[in-house]
Design a protein around this motif. Structure first.
Motif, PDB file in Angstrom:
ATOM      1  N   UNK A  95     -25.702  62.425 -63.074  1.00 42.78           N
ATOM      2  CA  UNK A  95     -24.252  62.849 -62.836  1.00 42.78           C
ATOM      3  C   UNK A  95     -24.209  64.200 -62.153  1.00 42.78           C
ATOM      4  N   UNK A  96     -24.910  65.120 -62.033  1.00 48.92           N
ATOM      5  CA  UNK A  96     -24.938  66.246 -61.049  1.00 48.92           C
ATOM      6  C   UNK A  96     -24.719  65.834 -59.596  1.00 48.92           C
ATOM      7  N   UNK A  97     -25.793  64.807 -59.399  1.00 48.44           N
ATOM      8  CA  UNK A  97     -25.802  64.051 -58.098  1.00 48.44           C
ATOM      9  C   UNK A  97     -24.479  63.476 -57.706  1.00 48.44           C
ATOM     10  N   UNK A  98     -23.938  62.622 -58.638  1.00 45.75           N
ATOM     11  CA  UNK A  98     -22.866  61.998 -58.395  1.00 45.75           C
ATOM     12  C   UNK A  98     -21.571  63.181 -58.256  1.00 45.75           C
ATOM     13  N   UNK A  99     -21.352  64.012 -58.854  1.00 48.27           N
ATOM     14  CA  UNK A  99     -20.305  64.826 -58.707  1.00 48.27           C
ATOM     15  C   UNK A  99     -20.425  65.737 -57.368  1.00 48.27           C
ATOM     16  N   UNK A 100     -21.749  65.982 -57.007  1.00 50.98           N
ATOM     17  CA  UNK A 100     -21.775  66.700 -55.545  1.00 50.98           C
ATOM     18  C   UNK A 100     -21.529  65.864 -54.534  1.00 50.98           C
ATOM     19  N   UNK A 103     -17.784  66.166 -53.745  1.00 49.30           N
ATOM     20  CA  UNK A 103     -17.207  67.278 -53.344  1.00 49.30           C
ATOM     21  C   UNK A 103     -16.829  68.332 -53.881  1.00 49.30           C
ATOM     22  N   UNK A 104     -16.508  69.530 -53.421  1.00 52.24           N
ATOM     23  CA  UNK A 104     -15.955  70.684 -54.288  1.00 52.24           C
ATOM     24  C   UNK A 104     -14.322  70.221 -54.551  1.00 52.24           C
ATOM     25  N   UNK A 105     -13.924  71.014 -55.395  1.00 54.35           N
ATOM     26  CA  UNK A 105     -12.688  70.788 -56.046  1.00 54.35           C
ATOM     27  C   UNK A 105     -11.745  71.620 -54.806  1.00 54.35           C
ATOM     28  N   UNK A 106     -10.500  71.143 -54.625  1.00 53.70           N
ATOM     29  CA  UNK A 106      -9.863  71.854 -53.596  1.00 53.70           C
ATOM     30  C   UNK A 106      -9.299  73.395 -54.143  1.00 53.70           C
TER      31      UNK A 106
END
Length: 107
Positions: A95-100, A103-106
């Protein structure tokens, strides 16, 4: 047996206030495969269940897809209470890899 996404597990140990009896176990937070799609609810709500202390040794890396065995036992006032009796990891979920990757939130 039910296949679930296990998000977290936590071992606990404490003494009951009234009796001083040692209480030990494992709390598991997971998502079942049930998807809500109604006017009042959307998505998948996390569920939490208790199991014996020795489950912690069988869990491994989380989050992960796991096969979980449940059993009902008498709870307070004789009402049925669901407990986790076995958990078998199937596949770790990154999950952490998928969130990375998203990309970051605007700002």
């Amino acid at each position: 047996m039910e296949r679930c996404l296990v998000l977290a597990a936590r071992a606990y140990s404490f003494n009951e206030k009234e009796t001083g009896r040692l209480v030990e176990g494992t709390t598991v937070t997971y998502l079942s495969g049930d998807l809500e799609a109604s006017q009042e609810r959307r998505g998948m709500e996390p569920l939490t269940i208790a199991g014996p202390a020795d489950l912690m040794a069988t869990i491994g890396a989380l989050p992960a897809v796991c096969d979980m065995d449940f059993k009902s036992r008498p709870g307070p006032k004789g009402r049925p209470q669901l407990v986790l009796v076995n958990i078998a990891p199937v596949k770790v979920v990154e999950l952490a890899k998928m969130l990375a990757q998203v990309g970051p939130s605007p700002a």
